[in-house]
Design an enzyme around this catalytic site. Structure first.
Site, PDB file in Angstrom:
ATOM      1  N   ASN A 155     -58.315   6.718  -1.688  1.00 52.44           N
ATOM      2  CA  ASN A 155     -59.037   6.195  -0.599  1.00 52.44           C
ATOM      3  C   ASN A 155     -58.248   6.815   0.620  1.00 52.44           C
ATOM      4  O   ASN A 155     -56.919   6.844   0.572  1.00 52.44           O
ATOM      5  CB  ASN A 155     -59.086   4.747  -0.500  1.00 52.44           C
ATOM      6  CG  ASN A 155     -60.380   4.265  -1.521  1.00 52.44           C
ATOM      7  OD1 ASN A 155     -61.263   4.933  -1.706  1.00 52.44           O
ATOM      8  ND2 ASN A 155     -60.110   3.346  -2.452  1.00 52.44           N
ATOM      9  N   CYS A 177     -65.264   7.307  -7.577  1.00 52.73           N
ATOM     10  CA  CYS A 177     -65.188   5.869  -7.319  1.00 52.73           C
ATOM     11  C   CYS A 177     -65.744   5.068  -8.525  1.00 52.73           C
ATOM     12  O   CYS A 177     -66.844   5.657  -9.285  1.00 52.73           O
ATOM     13  CB  CYS A 177     -65.868   5.422  -5.997  1.00 52.73           C
ATOM     14  SG  CYS A 177     -65.709   3.659  -5.825  1.00 52.73           S
ATOM     15  N   HIS A 178     -65.496   3.933  -8.763  1.00 50.55           N
ATOM     16  CA  HIS A 178     -65.844   3.087 -10.053  1.00 50.55           C
ATOM     17  C   HIS A 178     -66.856   1.941  -9.605  1.00 50.55           C
ATOM     18  O   HIS A 178     -67.119   1.185 -10.470  1.00 50.55           O
ATOM     19  CB  HIS A 178     -64.870   2.810 -11.071  1.00 50.55           C
ATOM     20  CG  HIS A 178     -63.752   2.007 -10.424  1.00 50.55           C
ATOM     21  ND1 HIS A 178     -62.472   2.299 -10.713  1.00 50.55           N
ATOM     22  CD2 HIS A 178     -63.852   0.883  -9.567  1.00 50.55           C
ATOM     23  CE1 HIS A 178     -61.567   1.798  -9.996  1.00 50.55           C
ATOM     24  NE2 HIS A 178     -62.294   0.892  -9.280  1.00 50.55           N
TER      25      HIS A 178
END
Length: 472
Positions: A155, A177-178
């Site tokens: 990020n 991303c998760h």
């Protein structure tokens, strides 16, 4: 083991993030087609790198596979010949950079929760991270294999994806991303439905995607989610997102504590009633870092000597430390010890993408890519998070069309900030750093213009050691 597998090279940059590296390697090496690849580990911290190398060999042994494992503090050597690069770096670390991102704004009355995606914390993280990644990208262009792909977990995701893809046409960056898959699992638990039975369609920007469709066996689940909100049955830690469902008609993918600082409505000076009503934990990310500082000695000993550590003892220590963080973060850190003792597949997309490109087995993931006529009512060229088909042809984004107008309008308030940070870095324009902070929704709702400029100046001085010279 085939010769082709032996030639395949997968590089992990930031491999000293040992727990995440362990998860990624467990995923990668559990695929027979990838089990003979060369796994190159890189980090600037030689001690953490050495620990990750030990862990990699242990995972390979547990799975009964024989990859070629190398470790180097030389980034170009680690990247040389790589077909896939997985990136998990953090520039500046928790101390001093993350602490600085929180403490200086707090002097001006600006409170944050996570500070890694948007807001003044996200802006500063982008300024110190993207130049390092651009330098890494130049190395990749020179030494990586033909067709190399950069899979980024760092990020601020949207800013990095935007800047790197603007800077390079040879090495595509796909941001991973998760939040989409994690949120789907959380909502499935709220509804009492197995997550594997949920069917959804999700799109937007990173950390502000929304489920455009959320169904079970062809039945729309949104009426049931709205009922949960009306009856107040949502988890205490998820009040912000259920409120956004009520206000906007769709459920966002990123956690409530994250989402609360992307908008001007929840964290306001003198409004402790809002923090209490929506259960918003200020300084959540520094708290998580403190949790990890306490947990790391246990984790390191467990990684070196499996079965040696007591998760209950760690849990007791964390609770006694009275760290300002969501209770689930403390519980999760303690559970991490137990999780290190078994290799299970994570929900991360990275290994699945590599497997699909190598084997041709088609999969659909949610990836961050540039908006090339994918979402009509977001700016061309910005970073969007959309479903992508992955096979031998690579990561292929799918067209969404128009988002509901209220969702796109909200996203554009975040895209404005992302664009200004990208333009600041690529054009070496210091003035755009101030513009980004001025247009950030949370910052603008809290501070006046003179406060914003003074805060930015102070942050740039404090971060001078990890910023490019044009910002000095």
């Amino acid at each position: 083991m085939t010769a082709a597998n032996r030639r395949l090279k997968i590089t992990l940059i930031g491999a000293g993030s040992t727990v995440f590296t362990r998860n990624l390697l467990g995923d990668l090496l559990s695929y027979p087609e990838l089990a003979g690849a060369e796994i190159a580990l890189h980090d600037i911290d030689a001690h953490r790198l050495g620990l990750s190398e030990q862990v990699a060999h242990r995972i390979a042994g547990a799975l009964g596979v024989a990859p070629v494992i190398t470790a180097s503090t030389d980034r170009r050597a680690a990247l040389d010949g790589a077909r896939f690069v997985l990136n998990t770096i953090q520039v500046g670390g928790y101390k001093p950079s993350t602490v600085t991102d929180f403490e200086i704004p707090k002097k001006y009355g600006l409170e944050q929760t996570i500070g890694d995606t948007l807001g003044i914390g996200g802006i500063m993280r982008g300024l110190r991270t993207i130049p390092v990644m651009l330098d890494m990208l130049r190395d990749m262009e020179e030494v990586c294999a033909d067709g190399a792909v950069h899979l980024n977990y760092v990020n601020p995701m949207a800013m990095i994806t935007w800047a790197l893809n603007r800077a390079s046409t040879r090495i595509p960056t796909v941001g991973l991303c998760h939040s989409v898959q994690h949120t789907a699992a959380e909502l499935a638990r709220d509804l009492g439905i197995p997550v594997e039975e949920i069917d959804y369609h999700c799109a937007g920007i990173n950390h502000m995607s929304f489920y455009l469709r959320f169904e079970h066996q062809g039945q729309d689940l949104y009426p049931r989610l709205r009922e949960i909100h009306r009856e107040g049955r949502m988890p205490d830690w998820n009040r912000v997102r259920y409120e956004m469902l009520s206000q906007l008609g769709h459920f966002p993918t990123e956690s409530s504590e994250h989402f609360s600082e992307y908008v001007p409505w929840f964290i306001k000076q003198g409004r402790e009633d809002l923090l209490k009503k929506f259960n918003i934990p200020l300084d959540e990310y520094p708290g998580r870092c403190q949790v990890f500082e306490h947990a790391w000695p246990y984790i390191e000993r467990e990684l070196q000597t499996p079965g040696s550590q007591d998760s209950a003892a760690l849990l007791a220590q964390l609770r006694a430390a009275d760290i300002h963080v969501m209770p689930r973060e403390i519980a999760g850190a303690a559970q991490m010890i137990d999780g290190l003792r078994q290799i299970t597949r994570s929900v991360e997309y990275g290994s699945a993408i590599i497997h699909s490109i190598v084997t041709g087995q088609p999969r659909v993931i949610n990836g961050n890519v540039l908006n090339d006529r994918l979402i009509d009512n977001l700016p061309d060229g910005c970073a969007v998070e959309v479903p992508c088909l992955v096979d031998h042809n690579g990561v292929q984004p799918t067209r969404i069309g128009r988002l509901p107008v209220q969702l796109a309008a909200l996203m554009r308030t975040n895209v404005n900030v992302q664009e200004l940070v990208v333009e600041a870095i690529l054009g070496q324009r210091r003035d755009h750093v101030y513009h980004a902070a001025m247009l950030d929704p949370h910052t603008a709702a809290t501070l006046d213009l003179s406060q914003i400029r003074a805060m930015v100046d102070e942050l740039l001085v404090a971060h001078r050691g990890v910023l490019p010279e044009w910002l000095h």
